[in-house]
Design a protein around this motif. Sequence first.
Motif, PDB file in Angstrom:
ATOM      1  N   THR A 205      19.756  53.670  53.936  1.00 52.89           N
ATOM      2  CA  THR A 205      19.055  54.948  54.013  1.00 52.89           C
ATOM      3  C   THR A 205      20.001  56.051  54.468  1.00 52.89           C
ATOM      4  OG1 THR A 205      16.936  53.859  54.474  1.00 52.89           O
ATOM      5  CG2 THR A 205      17.137  56.176  55.099  1.00 52.89           C
ATOM      6  N   GLU A 206      20.845  55.753  55.442  1.00 55.17           N
ATOM      7  CA  GLU A 206      21.826  56.739  55.889  1.00 55.17           C
ATOM      8  C   GLU A 206      22.760  57.130  54.743  1.00 55.17           C
ATOM      9  OE1 GLU A 206      22.282  55.514  60.625  1.00 55.17           O
ATOM     10  OE2 GLU A 206      23.801  54.884  59.184  1.00 55.17           O
ATOM     11  N   ALA A 207      23.211  56.142  53.983  1.00 55.64           N
ATOM     12  CA  ALA A 207      24.116  56.421  52.865  1.00 55.64           C
ATOM     13  C   ALA A 207      23.420  57.246  51.794  1.00 55.64           C
ATOM     14  CB  ALA A 207      24.652  55.117  52.281  1.00 55.64           C
ATOM     15  N   ASP A 208      22.145  56.971  51.560  1.00 53.43           N
ATOM     16  CA  ASP A 208      21.381  57.776  50.599  1.00 53.43           C
ATOM     17  C   ASP A 208      21.346  59.238  51.025  1.00 53.43           C
ATOM     18  OD1 ASP A 208      20.753  55.729  48.849  1.00 53.43           O
ATOM     19  OD2 ASP A 208      18.728  55.405  49.634  1.00 53.43           O
ATOM     20  N   ARG A 209      21.049  59.466  52.294  1.00 51.91           N
ATOM     21  CA  ARG A 209      20.876  60.842  52.777  1.00 51.91           C
ATOM     22  C   ARG A 209      22.202  61.604  52.803  1.00 51.91           C
ATOM     23  NH1 ARG A 209      16.567  59.488  57.730  1.00 51.91           N
ATOM     24  NH2 ARG A 209      14.893  58.768  56.347  1.00 51.91           N
ATOM     25  N   ILE A 210      23.246  60.967  53.295  1.00 51.34           N
ATOM     26  CA  ILE A 210      24.555  61.621  53.282  1.00 51.34           C
ATOM     27  C   ILE A 210      25.021  61.835  51.850  1.00 51.34           C
ATOM     28  CG2 ILE A 210      27.000  61.279  53.834  1.00 51.34           C
ATOM     29  CD1 ILE A 210      26.128  59.929  56.424  1.00 51.34           C
ATOM     30  N   ALA A 225      19.773  61.657  42.392  1.00 53.85           N
ATOM     31  CA  ALA A 225      19.706  60.373  43.093  1.00 53.85           C
ATOM     32  C   ALA A 225      18.388  59.669  42.806  1.00 53.85           C
ATOM     33  CB  ALA A 225      19.872  60.587  44.601  1.00 53.85           C
ATOM     34  N   VAL A 226      17.327  60.452  42.603  1.00 55.67           N
ATOM     35  CA  VAL A 226      16.016  59.884  42.279  1.00 55.67           C
ATOM     36  C   VAL A 226      16.023  59.338  40.862  1.00 55.67           C
ATOM     37  CG1 VAL A 226      13.548  60.347  42.061  1.00 55.67           C
ATOM     38  CG2 VAL A 226      14.873  61.451  43.887  1.00 55.67           C
ATOM     39  N   THR A 227      16.602  60.064  39.934  1.00 52.81           N
ATOM     40  CA  THR A 227      16.602  59.599  38.538  1.00 52.81           C
ATOM     41  C   THR A 227      17.463  58.353  38.361  1.00 52.81           C
ATOM     42  OG1 THR A 227      18.427  61.067  37.854  1.00 52.81           O
ATOM     43  CG2 THR A 227      16.189  61.947  37.714  1.00 52.81           C
ATOM     44  N   VAL A 228      18.486  58.204  39.196  1.00 52.44           N
ATOM     45  CA  VAL A 228      19.266  56.961  39.154  1.00 52.44           C
ATOM     46  C   VAL A 228      18.354  55.775  39.424  1.00 52.44           C
ATOM     47  CG1 VAL A 228      21.042  55.590  40.318  1.00 52.44           C
ATOM     48  CG2 VAL A 228      21.492  57.975  39.761  1.00 52.44           C
ATOM     49  N   TRP A 229      17.504  55.902  40.425  1.00 51.13           N
ATOM     50  CA  TRP A 229      16.623  54.794  40.771  1.00 51.13           C
ATOM     51  C   TRP A 229      15.513  54.597  39.752  1.00 51.13           C
ATOM     52  CZ3 TRP A 229      17.339  50.664  43.352  1.00 51.13           C
ATOM     53  CH2 TRP A 229      18.397  50.636  44.265  1.00 51.13           C
ATOM     54  N   GLN A 230      15.093  55.664  39.121  1.00 49.44           N
ATOM     55  CA  GLN A 230      14.137  55.515  38.026  1.00 49.44           C
ATOM     56  C   GLN A 230      14.747  54.695  36.896  1.00 49.44           C
ATOM     57  OE1 GLN A 230      13.299  59.660  37.292  1.00 49.44           O
ATOM     58  NE2 GLN A 230      11.548  59.700  38.694  1.00 49.44           N
ATOM     59  N   LYS A 231      16.006  54.953  36.608  1.00 49.89           N
ATOM     60  CA  LYS A 231      16.704  54.184  35.576  1.00 49.89           C
ATOM     61  C   LYS A 231      16.911  52.736  36.004  1.00 49.89           C
ATOM     62  CE  LYS A 231      19.222  58.012  33.390  1.00 49.89           C
ATOM     63  NZ  LYS A 231      20.561  58.562  33.037  1.00 49.89           N
ATOM     64  N   MET A 232      17.190  52.527  37.284  1.00 54.93           N
ATOM     65  CA  MET A 232      17.369  51.169  37.784  1.00 54.93           C
ATOM     66  C   MET A 232      16.083  50.364  37.622  1.00 54.93           C
ATOM     67  SD  MET A 232      20.457  50.499  39.082  1.00 54.93           S
ATOM     68  CE  MET A 232      20.300  49.385  40.478  1.00 54.93           C
ATOM     69  N   ASN A 249      13.024  48.988  49.347  1.00 54.20           N
ATOM     70  CA  ASN A 249      12.563  48.837  47.964  1.00 54.20           C
ATOM     71  C   ASN A 249      12.679  50.176  47.238  1.00 54.20           C
ATOM     72  OD1 ASN A 249       9.984  50.366  47.970  1.00 54.20           O
ATOM     73  ND2 ASN A 249       9.268  48.779  49.368  1.00 54.20           N
ATOM     74  N   PRO A 250      12.816  50.153  45.906  1.00 55.82           N
ATOM     75  CA  PRO A 250      13.074  51.391  45.158  1.00 55.82           C
ATOM     76  C   PRO A 250      12.046  52.488  45.380  1.00 55.82           C
ATOM     77  CG  PRO A 250      13.508  49.485  43.783  1.00 55.82           C
ATOM     78  CD  PRO A 250      12.880  48.952  45.047  1.00 55.82           C
ATOM     79  N   GLU A 251      10.766  52.102  45.517  1.00 53.04           N
ATOM     80  CA  GLU A 251       9.736  53.126  45.703  1.00 53.04           C
ATOM     81  C   GLU A 251       9.925  53.860  47.033  1.00 53.04           C
ATOM     82  OE1 GLU A 251       9.179  49.989  44.784  1.00 53.04           O
ATOM     83  OE2 GLU A 251       8.550  50.279  42.701  1.00 53.04           O
ATOM     84  N   SER A 252      10.178  53.104  48.107  1.00 55.18           N
ATOM     85  CA  SER A 252      10.432  53.728  49.408  1.00 55.18           C
ATOM     86  C   SER A 252      11.678  54.601  49.337  1.00 55.18           C
ATOM     87  CB  SER A 252      10.635  52.653  50.489  1.00 55.18           C
ATOM     88  OG  SER A 252       9.483  51.867  50.643  1.00 55.18           O
ATOM     89  N   ARG A 253      12.656  54.090  48.642  1.00 50.28           N
ATOM     90  CA  ARG A 253      13.931  54.790  48.546  1.00 50.28           C
ATOM     91  C   ARG A 253      13.772  56.120  47.801  1.00 50.28           C
ATOM     92  NH1 ARG A 253      19.128  51.058  47.569  1.00 50.28           N
ATOM     93  NH2 ARG A 253      20.668  52.437  48.516  1.00 50.28           N
ATOM     94  N   MET A 254      13.040  56.099  46.712  1.00 49.72           N
ATOM     95  CA  MET A 254      12.869  57.325  45.931  1.00 49.72           C
ATOM     96  C   MET A 254      12.094  58.383  46.707  1.00 49.72           C
ATOM     97  SD  MET A 254      12.437  56.250  41.922  1.00 49.72           S
ATOM     98  CE  MET A 254      11.092  55.102  42.159  1.00 49.72           C
ATOM     99  N   ARG A 255      11.103  57.955  47.484  1.00 46.29           N
ATOM    100  CA  ARG A 255      10.354  58.929  48.287  1.00 46.29           C
ATOM    101  C   ARG A 255      11.272  59.598  49.304  1.00 46.29           C
ATOM    102  NH1 ARG A 255       6.273  54.884  48.055  1.00 46.29           N
ATOM    103  NH2 ARG A 255       6.942  54.023  50.072  1.00 46.29           N
ATOM    104  N   ASP A 256      12.111  58.804  49.950  1.00 47.52           N
ATOM    105  CA  ASP A 256      13.027  59.360  50.946  1.00 47.52           C
ATOM    106  C   ASP A 256      14.071  60.249  50.282  1.00 47.52           C
ATOM    107  OD1 ASP A 256      13.795  59.006  53.946  1.00 47.52           O
ATOM    108  OD2 ASP A 256      15.701  58.825  52.887  1.00 47.52           O
ATOM    109  N   LEU A 257      14.595  59.803  49.150  1.00 44.78           N
ATOM    110  CA  LEU A 257      15.600  60.601  48.437  1.00 44.78           C
ATOM    111  C   LEU A 257      15.029  61.928  47.968  1.00 44.78           C
ATOM    112  CD1 LEU A 257      17.345  57.810  46.336  1.00 44.78           C
ATOM    113  CD2 LEU A 257      18.491  59.325  47.975  1.00 44.78           C
ATOM    114  N   GLN A 258      13.785  61.911  47.492  1.00 43.27           N
ATOM    115  CA  GLN A 258      13.154  63.151  47.040  1.00 43.27           C
ATOM    116  C   GLN A 258      13.040  64.145  48.185  1.00 43.27           C
ATOM    117  OE1 GLN A 258      12.059  63.915  43.720  1.00 43.27           O
ATOM    118  NE2 GLN A 258      12.110  65.927  44.709  1.00 43.27           N
ATOM    119  N   GLN A 259      12.649  63.644  49.354  1.00 45.03           N
ATOM    120  CA  GLN A 259      12.495  64.509  50.528  1.00 45.03           C
ATOM    121  C   GLN A 259      13.832  65.126  50.936  1.00 45.03           C
ATOM    122  OE1 GLN A 259      10.837  62.487  53.946  1.00 45.03           O
ATOM    123  NE2 GLN A 259      11.452  64.128  55.352  1.00 45.03           N
TER     124      GLN A 259
END
Length: 274
Positions: A205-210, A225-232, A249-259
């Motif tokens: 999560t830290e790496a995603d945000r930075i 970063a969100v579209t990468v996970w959509q493709k994954m 999990n990807p869903e949690s990750r995409m929500r955090d990345l979007q924010q």
Amino acid sequence: MNKARLALVTLIAASSLLTAACETVSTTQSGTVGVDRKQNMSPLVSSQQLDQQASLAYSDLIGRQAKQGDLNPDPAQTARVRRIAERLIPQTAVFRPDALKWNWQVNVIRSPDVNAWCMPGGKIAIYTGILDKLKLTDDEIAAVMGHEIAHALREHAREQASEQTLAQLGMLGAALAGAGQNTVNAGSQLYQLGIGLPHSRRQETEADRIGVELAARAGYDPRAAVTVWQKMIQLGGSRPLEFLSTHPNPESRMRDLQQYAEKVMPLYLQAKKH
């Protein structure tokens, strides 16, 4: 107290004592995304040691890939990846100015694996599998590379090595206290579920945000970063439950990345003006 309980108590006590002996450090400044967690690093694992090991391992890998003809097979593709890296790397100074002095290296490796990584000290590799199978845009490559660079900035490899060293010493203490192998194994599993895996997910999560901030400051759309996970997700593949996984999990990750992508959008818009 029976041997099983004694072993687990010893494991916890040994780990606590060793953790207390760790150095509490701030590897990076917090940036706009506010990554400011203090990290415990074992004095038995130094940054210099890991950087040297990473440099040797990277040189060995690159040499082998070159001999096989799998290093930077497409000059245009390599030039594209390196051009993106050249815009990202100067932004690392926001989080840690000393990173500008690292011996950064960026290479593309021909492999079907959907993967990319950045070793300690700025040794980057991106596989053709992630570029080709996901058909990544420049913004998406920046998102992937920014995430991997963030791991190196935060010294997550050193942090993991420190935790593993403490766990191994703790289990040794449990064994010396008279625990059987089954109890020691149970203690190891408890450590992974209670400490190891949650810490790994927090590092991701830290790496995603930075990563989104690095991309935004470099003039790349952080929302990629969100579209990468959509493709994954579209690519498919099984995945374990989140609490048993090293990654959110990807869903949690995409929500955090979007924010957090929205949080750094002003940085992106400012960078686009220049």
